[in-house]
Scaffold this motif. Structure first.
Motif, PDB file in Angstrom:
ATOM      1  N   PHE A 112      40.355  34.463  44.780  1.00  0.00           N
ATOM      2  CA  PHE A 112      40.155  33.014  44.771  1.00  0.00           C
ATOM      3  C   PHE A 112      40.658  32.393  46.076  1.00  0.00           C
ATOM      4  O   PHE A 112      39.999  31.535  46.670  1.00  0.00           O
ATOM      5  N   ARG A 131      39.347  27.956  36.988  1.00  0.00           N
ATOM      6  CA  ARG A 131      39.254  27.614  38.416  1.00  0.00           C
ATOM      7  C   ARG A 131      40.296  26.559  38.793  1.00  0.00           C
ATOM      8  O   ARG A 131      40.899  26.627  39.863  1.00  0.00           O
ATOM      9  N   GLY A 132      40.507  25.594  37.909  1.00  0.00           N
ATOM     10  CA  GLY A 132      41.538  24.588  38.165  1.00  0.00           C
ATOM     11  C   GLY A 132      42.925  25.211  38.244  1.00  0.00           C
ATOM     12  O   GLY A 132      43.740  24.849  39.093  1.00  0.00           O
ATOM     13  N   LEU A 133      43.187  26.172  37.364  1.00  0.00           N
ATOM     14  CA  LEU A 133      44.486  26.862  37.373  1.00  0.00           C
ATOM     15  C   LEU A 133      44.643  27.694  38.644  1.00  0.00           C
ATOM     16  O   LEU A 133      45.737  27.758  39.224  1.00  0.00           O
ATOM     17  N   LEU A 166      43.359  27.024  41.497  1.00  0.00           N
ATOM     18  CA  LEU A 166      43.591  26.071  42.582  1.00  0.00           C
ATOM     19  C   LEU A 166      45.040  25.579  42.590  1.00  0.00           C
ATOM     20  O   LEU A 166      45.647  25.404  43.653  1.00  0.00           O
ATOM     21  N   ILE A 203      47.594  27.601  44.666  1.00  0.00           N
ATOM     22  CA  ILE A 203      47.335  27.824  46.086  1.00  0.00           C
ATOM     23  C   ILE A 203      48.564  27.519  46.955  1.00  0.00           C
ATOM     24  O   ILE A 203      48.895  28.253  47.875  1.00  0.00           O
TER      25      ILE A 203
END
Lengths: 197, 197
Positions: free
Chosen positions: B104, B164-166, B168, B171
């Motif tokens: 990711f 996907r939010g998790l 991000l 990061i």
């Protein structure tokens, strides 16, 4: 400084910060130099540097300004009434809107560079944490949940993580139709999980 | 070409692609030149250019390779048994793991640049769509839901958007503790929403 001069200066600052966000969202990090942002804002590079000595300072201020704007947007959301699932849908759609869009596109440019740049990261992390907390606080208020209940807290966090995931899915293609369906599905479920008033 | 030579060449290609992903995830897009990737993979720049004429070709191939790897990871997930909520938790945690992590981080670098670069975007979008479809297909199979039911389809999509939010949220800082709680909360909730076998 006289009052009109102060107003002009404030308006210029706002235009500059909003231009910086638009440049980042449209042209990306590399292209968004002080020179480009100044040109797009109709200012001289010197005028910009008078406000902000570095590009990083300008961009951090721009994010700060936009985060405050989005929080204000959530505060202005009318405390929705009506039947339960509709109320939840209005709030979730509002949260998804506040987190996504142009601000998200701009912030993503900064986060991505910050991921490999410790100096930028240390400037961005407190800002990002503050915004996340502010949005969470508003979600708790708008959804009328007990934030000390770990399960409820988890559901609010999941809703905000979902909003970030949806924002990300819109980066390369227009994802608005699919997003509307996901938001509707999520809201229906969240309405079932939230305590009845 | 003799078989051992083919094996060596295949192993070299794999090492090169995995190094490209690691470089992107660690050093970001700008720093991940063909030169850096070659050095880190212990190859000459000429050897890399023999496999891939441009940096973009190398990076697209690296994403393709890693996406296939992650899909294989999901296929290897033992069809979990046990009580219902635990089964759902294992699957959701597996999906979150397959979508997040180093892949990711690397993909985010590419998406972010592609957001402001139409040529790169047109190369990345089909790849990303293919991966999203493959993950969705596996989620449907692992969660044993009827994908033709729009509500169920929405719930699967929401689960993947959440993942996907998790990813991000991880990061800039280590978000693993919070993430574990969110995954647990959502799994409990999803288990209630899915049809009983």
């Amino acid at each position: 400084m006289t009052a009109p001069k102060q107003d002009r200066s404030r308006a210029t600052r706002r235009r500059l910060l909003e231009t910086a966000i638009r440049c980042l969202a449209t042209h990306g990090w590399e292209a968004s130099t002080v020179g480009l942002i100044a040109t797009e804002a109709g200012l001289s590079r010197g005028a910009v540097q008078h406000h902000f000595p570095t590009r990083e300072a300008l961009i951090i201020a721009a994010l700060e300004h936009m985060f405050a704007d989005r929080a204000a947007l959530l505060d202005a959301l009318p405390d929705p009434s009506g039947t339960d699932p509709d109320r939840i849908h209005t709030v979730v759609a509002g949260l998804v809107e506040a987190i996504g869009g142009e601000l998200f596109r701009a912030a993503l440019q900064v986060w991505t560079v910050a991921a490999a740049d410790p100096d930028l990261r240390s400037a961005v992390v407190p800002l990002e944490r503050h915004f996340a907390r502010e949005v969470h606080r508003r979600a708790v208020r708008l959804l009328r949940v007990d934030d000390t209940d770990p399960h409820m807290r988890g559901l609010i966090q999941a809703t905000l993580d979902l909003a970030r995931g949806l924002a990300l899915a819109d980066i390369l293609t227009d994802d608005s139709r699919r997003r509307a369906h996901v938001v509707r599905t999520w809201s229906t479920h969240l309405a079932l999980a939230l305590p009845k008033p």
